[in-house]
Scaffold this active site. Structure first.
Site, PDB file in Angstrom:
ATOM      1  N   HIS A   1       0.877  -1.184   0.000  1.00 54.20           N
ATOM      2  CA  HIS A   1       0.000   0.000   0.000  1.00 54.20           C
ATOM      3  C   HIS A   1       0.913   1.233   0.000  1.00 54.20           C
ATOM      4  CE1 HIS A   1      -2.784   2.951   1.895  1.00 54.20           C
ATOM      5  NE2 HIS A   1      -3.763   2.161   1.470  1.00 54.20           N
TER       6      HIS A   1
ATOM      7  N   ASP B   1       2.706  -4.566   8.034  1.00 52.92           N
ATOM      8  CA  ASP B   1       1.497  -3.773   7.852  1.00 52.92           C
ATOM      9  C   ASP B   1       0.322  -4.736   7.975  1.00 52.92           C
ATOM     10  OD1 ASP B   1      -0.778  -2.681   6.767  1.00 52.92           O
ATOM     11  OD2 ASP B   1       0.176  -1.909   4.956  1.00 52.92           O
TER      12      ASP B   1
ATOM     13  N   GLN C   1      -4.882  -5.307   6.711  1.00 48.87           N
ATOM     14  CA  GLN C   1      -5.851  -6.252   6.157  1.00 48.87           C
ATOM     15  C   GLN C   1      -5.766  -7.622   6.827  1.00 48.87           C
ATOM     16  OE1 GLN C   1      -8.164  -5.256   4.190  1.00 48.87           O
ATOM     17  NE2 GLN C   1      -7.304  -3.276   3.574  1.00 48.87           N
TER      18      GLN C   1
ATOM     19  N   LYS D   1     -10.763  -0.809  10.019  1.00 42.33           N
ATOM     20  CA  LYS D   1     -10.886  -1.992   9.158  1.00 42.33           C
ATOM     21  C   LYS D   1     -11.199  -3.237   9.983  1.00 42.33           C
ATOM     22  CE  LYS D   1      -7.520  -0.061   5.980  1.00 42.33           C
ATOM     23  NZ  LYS D   1      -8.106   0.266   4.678  1.00 42.33           N
TER      24      LYS D   1
ATOM     25  N   CYS E   1      -4.800   2.505  -3.620  1.00 41.03           N
ATOM     26  CA  CYS E   1      -3.559   3.013  -3.006  1.00 41.03           C
ATOM     27  C   CYS E   1      -2.424   2.020  -3.175  1.00 41.03           C
ATOM     28  CB  CYS E   1      -3.759   3.347  -1.526  1.00 41.03           C
ATOM     29  SG  CYS E   1      -4.910   4.683  -1.268  1.00 41.03           S
TER      30      CYS E   1
HETATM   31  N1  PMP Z   1      -2.022  -0.807   4.442  1.00 41.28           N
HETATM   32  C1  PMP Z   1      -2.985  -1.505   3.856  1.00 41.28           C
HETATM   33  C2  PMP Z   1      -2.698  -2.874   3.320  1.00 41.28           C
HETATM   34  C3  PMP Z   1      -4.252  -0.948   3.737  1.00 41.28           C
HETATM   35  O1  PMP Z   1      -5.235  -1.653   3.142  1.00 41.28           O
HETATM   36  C4  PMP Z   1      -4.498   0.352   4.242  1.00 41.28           C
HETATM   37  C5  PMP Z   1      -5.856   1.014   4.111  1.00 41.28           C
HETATM   38  N2  PMP Z   1      -6.419   0.901   2.822  1.00 41.28           N
HETATM   39  C6  PMP Z   1      -3.449   1.020   4.862  1.00 41.28           C
HETATM   40  C7  PMP Z   1      -2.229   0.408   4.949  1.00 41.28           C
HETATM   41  C8  PMP Z   1      -3.610   2.386   5.428  1.00 41.28           C
HETATM   42  O2  PMP Z   1      -4.448   2.367   6.537  1.00 41.28           O
HETATM   43  P1  PMP Z   1      -5.023   3.710   7.143  1.00 41.28           P
HETATM   44  O3  PMP Z   1      -5.607   4.477   6.001  1.00 41.28           O
HETATM   45  O4  PMP Z   1      -6.066   3.253   8.111  1.00 41.28           O
HETATM   46  O5  PMP Z   1      -3.886   4.421   7.790  1.00 41.28           O
END
Ligand code: PMP
Length: 407
Positions: free
Chosen positions: A124, A201, A204, A227, A365
């Site tokens: 991401h 990270d 998910q 999430k 993203c």
């Molecule tokens: N890493 C992953 C794999 C994500 O799916 C996301 C959110 N789409 C993020 C990081 C970022 O998370 P946040 O926007 O809650 O900071």
């Protein structure tokens, strides 16, 4: 649906009662943000209605009650990750802020020209851009583990890319764009063998899989509350205490100090050191409740049921004429990305919305993933505890309808 009473479970999520465009809502966008059970909504409401006040340092009753509930959520997060100590749980806004903290306070001071930070091609943006900023400032280099046509990383390739100049390995546990579950314990073992710290990270992974940071053998783990059926604006960074204790904070302010004077300031011990300012009090309390909610169902049970659902979804979506899956990972959790020949993902999402079905279209993203698979965007269906095989069926029927329209 296995051992879970789905009608009862779904009834706990008030939003699932609503209709969209005259149809019962089919919510397949939990990877972007999950819906909230009543217990989480109630926990936050209860805080605001009955004992809301600023936390820490307060002698009055409300402040003490709020502090107890806020710190209780910290123990809940500690338990959720099987972290050795509450002092290792830092409340932040989410994964983005967590990775930026590690980048500023742990990695940047330790790297220079010739040093390397290792990520994968499926990260991401929040696990790419903070490292690019560090590299710009320090002359370190960002190196990228390639992914194959299925969207998997090859462990031997990873092994070959970790060496004496690697200062951090930072990997997504489960990819939001591909649904791939990475072999993170194996990657962590390789890094550890070379003395290289590992950040995962877990954005998910936390909602879908059991996560035990001691079993994974990592150094930092981040996830976002929103999430994981919790509120927005609150998340967790876990870090090994010996790392945290040696880190200089990058945000200064109230609540993160032991003593302040104009001749010099002494920082508080972790986690307070990294929690400058008034935190998201009710959000943290809601998150604690969300983690209790997940464990009341049981993470093994969630993982098993969802694995069955997401694999069924991938097969059923792939069987729609003109549809191609983006990513066929060895192990999948949470999400299925796909494209339909002759139809832009945005149009797919719009036409499905007309049928009450919420999916997401875009680059998620993860633009490097889009570039890797040669598509500008994908359609993504993603799943949570409340989704059913009937909803997968509705999606497939919806896609077939669209296909007939355009095909
Ligand atoms: N890493 C992953 C794999 C994500 O799916 C996301 C959110 N789409 C993020 C990081 C970022 O998370 P946040 O926007 O809650 O900071």
């Amino acid at each position: 649906e296995g051992l879970v009473d789905m009608d009862r479970l779904r009834a706990e999520f008030p939003v699932l009662r609503r209709e969209v465009n005259g149809r019962p809502l089919v919510y397949l966008d939990s990877a972007a943000s999950a819906q909230k059970p009543q217990s989480v909504i109630d926990a936050e409401l209860d805080c605001y209605q009955h004992y809301y006040a600023n936390v820490h340092r307060g002698v009055h009753t409300l402040s003490q009650e709020a502090t107890t509930a806020f710190e209780g959520a910290r123990s809940e997060a500690q338990r959720f990750l099987n972290a050795p100590s509450e002092r290792e749980i830092i409340f932040l806004r989410g994964v983005t802020e967590a990775i930026n903290l590690v980048a500023h306070s742990f990695v940047a001071p330790r790297v220079g020209p010739g040093d390397e930070i290792l990520v994968t091609h499926m990260e991401h943006h929040s696990n790419i851009v903070p490292w690019q900023l560090v590299c710009e400032r320090t002359g370190a280099q960002l190196r990228v583990v390639p992914i194959d046509d299925n969207g998997d990383v090859d462990l031997e390739t990873v092994r070959g890319m970790i060496h004496e100049r690697t200062r951090l390995v930072s990997v997504v546990h489960v990819s939001n764009a591909l649904g791939a579950v990475n072999p993170v314990a194996e990657i962590a073992a390789m890094a550890r063998a070379q003395g290289v710290p590992v950040l995962l990270d877990g954005a998910q992974a936390a909602p879908h899989l059991p996560v035990d940071i001691q079993e994974l053998g990592v150094d930092f783990y981040a996830f976002s509350g929103h999430k994981a059926y919790g509120p927005t604006g609150i998340g967790v960074l876990w870090g090994r205490y010996e790392h945290l204790a040696g880190m200089v904070p990058y945000q200064g302010g109230g609540d993160m100090i032991r003593h302040v004077s104009f001749s010099g300031t002494e920082y508080a011990a972790p986690p307070a050191r990294f929690e400058a300012g008034t935190p998201n009090i009710a959000g943290a309390i809601g998150l604690g409740e969300a983690l209790r909610y997940i464990d009341a169902i049981g993470r093994e049970r969630i993982a098993a049921r969802e694995e069955d659902l997401v694999n069924h979804a991938a097969e059923a979506i792939a069987a729609v004429p003109g549809v191609q899956l983006i990513g066929r990972p060895q192990r999948r959790a949470g999400a299925v990305s796909f494209v339909m020949e002759g139809t832009h993902p945005n149009d797919l999402a719009m036409l499905l919305d007309e049928q009450g079905i919420a999916i997401r279209a875009g680059h998620h993203c993860a633009q490097p993933v889009m570039e890797r698979f040669g598509v500008p965007a994908t359609a993504r269906a993603s799943f949570g505890v409340y989704n059913t095989h009937d909803e997968v069926e509705s999606l497939v029927v919806g896609l077939e309808k669209i296909r007939r329209l355009f095909g």
